[in-house]
Structures are given as structure tokens and as C-alpha cells.
Design a protein around this motif. Structure first.
Motif, short mmCIF file in Angstrom:
data_model
loop_
_atom_site.label_atom_id
_atom_site.label_comp_id
_atom_site.label_asym_id
_atom_site.label_seq_id
_atom_site.Cartn_x
_atom_site.Cartn_y
_atom_site.Cartn_z
N PHE A 238 37.96 74.35 73.90
CA PHE A 238 38.66 74.04 72.66
C PHE A 238 39.11 75.34 71.99
O PHE A 238 38.26 76.18 71.69
CB PHE A 238 37.76 73.29 71.67
CG PHE A 238 37.27 71.95 72.14
CD1 PHE A 238 38.11 71.10 72.84
CD2 PHE A 238 35.98 71.54 71.86
CE1 PHE A 238 37.65 69.85 73.27
CE2 PHE A 238 35.52 70.30 72.28
CZ PHE A 238 36.35 69.45 72.99
N PRO A 239 40.39 75.52 71.74
CA PRO A 239 40.80 76.67 70.91
C PRO A 239 40.31 76.51 69.48
O PRO A 239 39.81 75.44 69.09
CB PRO A 239 42.34 76.62 70.98
CG PRO A 239 42.66 75.70 72.11
CD PRO A 239 41.53 74.74 72.22
N ASP A 240 40.49 77.56 68.68
CA ASP A 240 40.00 77.57 67.31
C ASP A 240 40.51 76.38 66.50
O ASP A 240 39.75 75.74 65.77
CB ASP A 240 40.43 78.88 66.64
CG ASP A 240 39.95 79.01 65.21
OD1 ASP A 240 38.85 79.54 64.99
OD2 ASP A 240 40.67 78.56 64.30
N ARG A 244 38.33 73.28 64.27
CA ARG A 244 38.54 72.82 62.90
C ARG A 244 38.89 71.34 62.86
O ARG A 244 38.39 70.59 62.01
CB ARG A 244 39.64 73.65 62.24
CG ARG A 244 39.21 75.08 61.91
CD ARG A 244 40.32 75.89 61.28
NE ARG A 244 41.18 76.48 62.29
CZ ARG A 244 42.49 76.32 62.36
NH1 ARG A 244 43.11 75.55 61.49
NH2 ARG A 244 43.20 76.91 63.29
N TYR A 245 39.73 70.92 63.78
CA TYR A 245 40.15 69.52 63.80
C TYR A 245 38.97 68.60 64.13
O TYR A 245 38.76 67.58 63.46
CB TYR A 245 41.27 69.34 64.83
CG TYR A 245 41.86 67.96 64.83
CD1 TYR A 245 42.91 67.63 63.97
CD2 TYR A 245 41.35 66.96 65.66
CE1 TYR A 245 43.44 66.36 63.96
CE2 TYR A 245 41.87 65.68 65.64
CZ TYR A 245 42.93 65.38 64.79
OH TYR A 245 43.44 64.11 64.77
N LEU A 246 38.22 68.97 65.14
CA LEU A 246 37.06 68.14 65.52
C LEU A 246 36.01 68.10 64.41
O LEU A 246 35.36 67.07 64.20
CB LEU A 246 36.45 68.65 66.81
CG LEU A 246 37.19 68.27 68.09
CD1 LEU A 246 36.57 68.96 69.29
CD2 LEU A 246 37.15 66.75 68.30
N ARG A 278 38.03 82.25 64.30
CA ARG A 278 37.71 82.53 62.90
C ARG A 278 36.28 82.10 62.58
O ARG A 278 35.87 80.99 62.94
CB ARG A 278 38.70 81.81 61.99
CG ARG A 278 40.16 82.24 62.22
CD ARG A 278 41.13 81.31 61.50
NE ARG A 278 42.50 81.78 61.63
CZ ARG A 278 43.28 81.51 62.67
NH1 ARG A 278 42.82 80.79 63.67
NH2 ARG A 278 44.52 81.97 62.72
N PRO A 279 35.54 82.93 61.87
CA PRO A 279 34.16 82.57 61.54
C PRO A 279 34.06 81.28 60.74
O PRO A 279 33.13 80.49 60.94
CB PRO A 279 33.64 83.77 60.75
CG PRO A 279 34.85 84.55 60.36
CD PRO A 279 35.88 84.28 61.38
N GLN A 280 35.03 81.03 59.86
CA GLN A 280 34.99 79.80 59.07
C GLN A 280 35.15 78.57 59.96
O GLN A 280 34.50 77.55 59.75
CB GLN A 280 36.10 79.81 58.01
CG GLN A 280 36.13 78.58 57.13
CD GLN A 280 34.82 78.39 56.35
OE1 GLN A 280 34.20 79.34 55.90
NE2 GLN A 280 34.39 77.13 56.21
N SER A 281 36.00 78.69 60.99
CA SER A 281 36.17 77.57 61.93
C SER A 281 34.87 77.27 62.65
O SER A 281 34.48 76.11 62.82
CB SER A 281 37.26 77.89 62.96
OG SER A 281 38.50 78.14 62.34
N VAL A 282 34.19 78.33 63.09
CA VAL A 282 32.93 78.15 63.83
C VAL A 282 31.86 77.57 62.92
O VAL A 282 31.13 76.64 63.31
CB VAL A 282 32.48 79.49 64.44
CG1 VAL A 282 31.09 79.38 65.06
CG2 VAL A 282 33.49 79.96 65.48
N PHE A 285 32.64 73.90 62.25
CA PHE A 285 32.42 73.11 63.46
C PHE A 285 30.94 72.88 63.70
O PHE A 285 30.50 71.74 63.93
CB PHE A 285 33.06 73.82 64.65
CG PHE A 285 32.80 73.15 65.98
CD1 PHE A 285 33.46 71.99 66.33
CD2 PHE A 285 31.90 73.70 66.89
CE1 PHE A 285 33.22 71.36 67.55
CE2 PHE A 285 31.65 73.09 68.10
CZ PHE A 285 32.32 71.92 68.43
N LEU A 286 30.14 73.94 63.67
CA LEU A 286 28.72 73.80 63.95
C LEU A 286 28.01 72.94 62.92
O LEU A 286 27.10 72.16 63.25
CB LEU A 286 28.06 75.19 64.04
CG LEU A 286 28.51 76.05 65.23
CD1 LEU A 286 27.82 77.40 65.20
CD2 LEU A 286 28.24 75.33 66.56
N ASP A 287 28.42 73.03 61.65
CA ASP A 287 27.83 72.17 60.62
C ASP A 287 28.14 70.70 60.90
O ASP A 287 27.30 69.82 60.69
CB ASP A 287 28.38 72.55 59.24
CG ASP A 287 27.80 73.86 58.73
OD1 ASP A 287 26.80 74.34 59.29
OD2 ASP A 287 28.38 74.42 57.77
#
Length: 504
Positions: A238-240, A244-246, A278-282, A285-287
Motif C-alpha cells: 500500500f502506498p502512503d 490514509r484511505y484505509l 508521512r509519519p502522520q499517515s503511519v 493507519f496504525l491507530d
């Protein structure tokens, strides 16, 4: 058994009765065991041979995620023909001119799912009878040709040898720990190297494979994810933007139902690359996926490019502290060390190796590299300049951006991607694209729905953070951002529109 070609490697998995390939969408799916799928590949090869395709012929095609699209690709490879994969669209280019250019460059006579241009249009015909054996071939022969996305100009051809593709697939297997009994999900377009090599990797390794039409996956991702709930181990990419979308979709699902901790509990690898991570995307996503059983260490940050078949470096995520490095206003992902058998160096303008942490040109060398845009350069011995700039820190790669994305303003060098990262976090900004403009640059922002962006305040923030002021900050609709077929902003095309006054 050592295999020399892609067709031999795929045919070598035909005996796996317990493995299957699933095609389709959440509404309609088709499942084929490996033996049945291998029989159809051979029958497709026979059908193309009946239509006049011969080993070595180059065939232009647009690869779709359907069973028919994948069978056409694999049938041509099985026959020993050379598929030439083109994009479904090119920013600013007339498709007819693009296809004519490819036809001329590749000496193409046949096409699949492309009409006109003086080419023999092929149909997918499954010839009855015993399927032919995979065509013999040489490890250094061309397996297929991909064209670049055209984000900075007209697309360029990337001929990839069987050696390069199989070598990269083996490196991916090692990083992922992939083995028979595992499963793969590919929901990316197959005209992009991340989706195409993902499908080929799964087939060569003999694992269960779900090929999901990208649009259908984005509309209903939970349906595809539930197909893999009981798998032993799952691998995907999955790209960045998909992280975010998922995250948004999984959060919505958690509001409707109690999260099933087994849904993503078997996921072992999610390769993340193709665009800045991007750290915010990660974090987001993890949350979002944590309650569904996702293990953060399944994330693998990677640096890849079609010229290297796909992956060049990888870093398995442990935590944000080791996954990212912050320098001033910019946070950069650690893209890790090189794939097995590949050499990477960072050099300055004189060709001297850069010191630890010094930004320079990223160059690659090794057996998984393509044979040059001319098809005749051996990058096992000759360094390939990727066009990317970055640095090595303790032998781990950190990218700064494309050479063409570096902007010089009054003696200050800044990267468009760095400015975009800061601007994207500004209140009200949904997306940002930075373009060269006049003596400086322009910051083009897409506002969040129903919001407006304080462009003067954003300009001041950028100037303060980077020591270089934008000449213009403008708001545009989402539809004004021209994109390549891979979904990336088409900077070259948009910069031309900006200069002409037609952007937005």
C-alpha cells in the motif's frame, strides 16, 4: 530446480492443488486453483500463437486486474513474446501519439485491448487441447517492457530481463519471509510496477493470490480483507495515500461493528513505497488498524523504482523513533538497506562518495537493474543514476526527493516534497503540490471540503521554515490536480499549465 525465465518459474508452481488465484470485485469473484490457472495460461498462449504471435514478438497491452487481463500478460510471456505494458493515460499527451511512439520505439505489430494504430488487434482465445510447454528462453532475455508514468515528461521504456525480475522476486521473498501456504493481496493497478511485480511474486512463490480491482477495493475494502481473515500469513503493498484511505475506512467500520482482532492478525508484510511516507499517515493507519489485530512490524518501508524491477531497499518498521528522522521542519522515512545482491551509493556532483548524512545522487548497480533505456546497458557493472537525491546514515537510505524537484531560490535549495509535507499539515489543506514558478515556486493547495485556506499565513509559514518564500499560493479544486496513471501529481504538466495561466 533453478529456472531461467519467468514462464518457467510460474509453470513450476502449476502442481499446487491447495493454492488458488481469485479475481474480481466484492460483488463477483472467480476462483481458480493453480493447476486450472496454469492450464488457462497455456491455452491463452496457444490462442495467441494461432493469431500469429511468435516468440520474440513485442505486443502492446494495457494490463487490467481482471482474469482476462492477467491471462493475456501471462499467456504472452508463456509463449515467449515480449509484453509492452503501457499506461491507460498520460498527462498532457494525446493517447494516439503516445501509442504511435511506443509502436515505433518497440517495433510493435500486435496489441491487446488497444485498437487502431495499424496494429493487429489480438483477442483472448483459450485454445482447446493440451497446453504448450513454456517457451524456452535465456535468463538475460527481455521478459517484458514497462513504460514510466510520465510525471516529468513523456514516458520512457524500461526493458526488464528475466534475470532482473526473478532476482527482485527472490529478494522480496526473503524480506517478506514468503512461502507456500501464505497469501497475497494486490489491489494496485497492474500497469504500475508495484502491482505487476506483486502479482508475479505471488505466482512465482506459489502462494494464494487475491487480485482485486483497485476501484472496487477502494469502494469496499472490508470485503476483500475478509477474504484473507483465515490465511496463515498475508503479504500486500500500500502506498502512503492508501494507508490514509484505509485508516478512514477502518475507523468507519469500527463505528459500525466491534472490531474483529483476527481480521488483520495474519498480516505479515505491507510494503509501503512509491511516494513519500508521512509519519502522520503511519500514525493514523496504525491507530485505526490496531483494534483489528494488525501488527505494526508488518509495515515495511521501501524505496523502489521500475528500473530496478521494483524494490531497491527495505526497512521493517519497529517504532516511529527508528522509522523516521526529523531535520528541521521535515520528517523523513528510513528506507533501510539494499536488497540482496544490489549495490547502492550516494555521490556528489564530482562522483565522490558522500559522507554519512551528506545529500547527493542515489545510484544503483546489480543484477536486478534493467538494461538501460536503450536496452543495451549492463547495470550489473555500470552505475545507474536514479534521478533521486538522498543520503545514507549508518548505511540506511533517507530520500530528499527527485533531482528535478529541487528548487533554488536566492541561493537556498529546497525540495518540493519537503514543502508539501509542511503545507499538507496546515489547517484546511487536503492536498498540496509545489511547482517551479518564476524566480521561486508556487504552492498549489486543495482545501478540505467546505473550508478555505489562509494562503497568506501558509506563505509565511513556508518562508519561515525553509528560508525561501513562495511567489504564489493558490487554491484549486481537487479535479485541477493532473495525475499520472499511477495517481501521482503530474508536476511537469501542471507547471506548464501554471505558466500558461490555465491551472485550475
Amino acid at each position: 530446480m533453478t529456472v531461467s525465465t519467468l514462464q518457467e518459474a510460474i509453470a513450476g508452481q502449476a502442481h499446487r492443488q491447495d493454492a488458488a488465484v481469485v479475481f474480481g470485485t466484492s460483488a463477483r469473484r472467480e476462483r481458480l486453483t493453480y493447476p486450472a490457472f496454469a492450464e488457462q495460461i497455456g491455452a491463452a498462449a496457444g490462442g495467441f500463437a494461432q493469431q500469429g504471435v511468435r516468440p520474440g514478438d513485442r505486443v502492446m497491452l494495457r494490463i487490467s486486474s481482471s482474469r482476462e487481463g492477467v491471462l493475456a500478460l501471462l499467456g504472452l510471456i508463456h509463449l515467449g513474446a515480449v509484453p509492452v505494458s503501457v499506461k491507460p493515460r498520460v498527462p498532457g499527451a494525446i493517447l494516439g501519439q503516445y501509442f504511435s511512439m511506443v509502436t515505433r520505439q518497440q517495433d510493435v505489430r500486435h496489441a491487446f485491448r488497444i485498437s487502431g494504430h495499424g496494429l493487429d488487434e489480438l483477442r483472448l482465445v483459450l485454445r482447446p487441447g493440451p497446453p504448450p510447454e513454456p517457451a524456452p528462453g535465456h535468463r538475460d532475455g527481455i521478459a517484458f517492457v514497462q513504460y514510466t508514468s510520465g510525471s516529468t515528461g513523456m514516458p520512457r521504456p524500461i526493458p526488464l530481463s528475466h534475470r532482473a525480475v526473478l532476482g527482485n522476486i527472490e529478494a522480496i521473498r526473503v524480506v517478506a519471509g514468503m512461502k507456500p501456504g501464505h497469501a497475497g493481496l494486490i489491489a494496485l493497478p497492474l500497469h504500475h510496477d508495484m502491482g505487476l511485480i506483486g502479482v508475479l511474486t505471488s505466482l512465482v512463490q506459489g502462494i494464494d493470490l487475491v487480485v482485486e480491482e483497485p476501484g472496487a477495493f477502494l469502494r469496499r475494502p472490508m470485503a476483500a480483507l475478509r477474504l484473507l481473515r483465515d490465511a496463515e500469513s498475508v503479504h500486500s503493498a500500500f502506498p502512503d495515500f492508501m494507508l490514509r484511505y484505509l485508516a478512514a475506512r477502518m475507523t468507519e467500520a469500527a463505528d459500525r461493528e466491534t472490531p474483529d482482532a483476527r481480521l488483520l492478525g495474519a498480516w505479515r508484510t505491507v510494503f509501503c513505497g512509491a511516494e513519500p511516507i508521512r509519519p502522520q499517515s503511519v500514525r493514523t493507519f496504525l491507530d485505526a488498524v490496531g483494534p483489528w489485530g494488525f501488527d505494526p512490524t508488518a509495515l515495511v518501508f521501501c524505496y523502489g523504482l521500475a528500473e530496478a524491477a521494483l524494490m531497491a531497499t527495505s526497512h521493517r518498521y519497529v517504532d516511529a523513533g527508528t522509522g523516521f528522522r526529523t531535520d528541521g521542519p521535515v520528517t523523513t522515512a528510513c528506507l533501510g538497506g539494499t536488497m540482496p545482491g544490489l549495490d547502492l551509493r550516494v555521490v556528489d556532483e564530482s562522483g565522490r562518495d558522500c559522507a554519512d548524512g551528506e545529500v547527493g545522487a542515489v545510484q544503483l548497480r546489480g543484477p536486478t537493474l534493467f538494461d538501460g533505456y536503450d536496452g543495451a546497458t549492463d547495470h550489473r557493472a555500470t552505475w545507474f543514476d536514479t534521478g533521486d537525491l538522498g543520503c545514507l546514515r549508518a548505511d540506511r537510505l533517507y530520500l530528499s526527493g527527485r533531482r528535478g524537484d529541487r528548487l533554488s531560490v536566492n541561493g537556498v535549495n529546497v525540495f518540493a516534497t519537503d514543502i508539501e509535507q509542511v503545507a499538507a499539515a496546515f489547517p484546511g489543506v487536503a492536498e498540496c503540490v509545489v511547482l517551479p514558478y518564476g524566480e521561486s515556486f508556487a504552492v498549489v493547495v486543495v482545501p478540505e471540503r467546505g473550508q478555505a485556506v489562509d494562503t497568506a499565513q501558509l506563505a509565511g509559514l513556508v518562508a519561515a521554515d525553509f528560508g525561501a518564500a513562495p511567489e504564489r499560493v493558490m487554491q484549486v479544486a481537487h479535479s485541477a490536480v493532473a495525475r499520472t496513471a499511477s495517481g501521482k501529481p503530474a508536476r511537469g504538466h501542471m507547471a506548464g499549465q501554471l505558466e500558461q495561466g490555465t491551472l485550475g
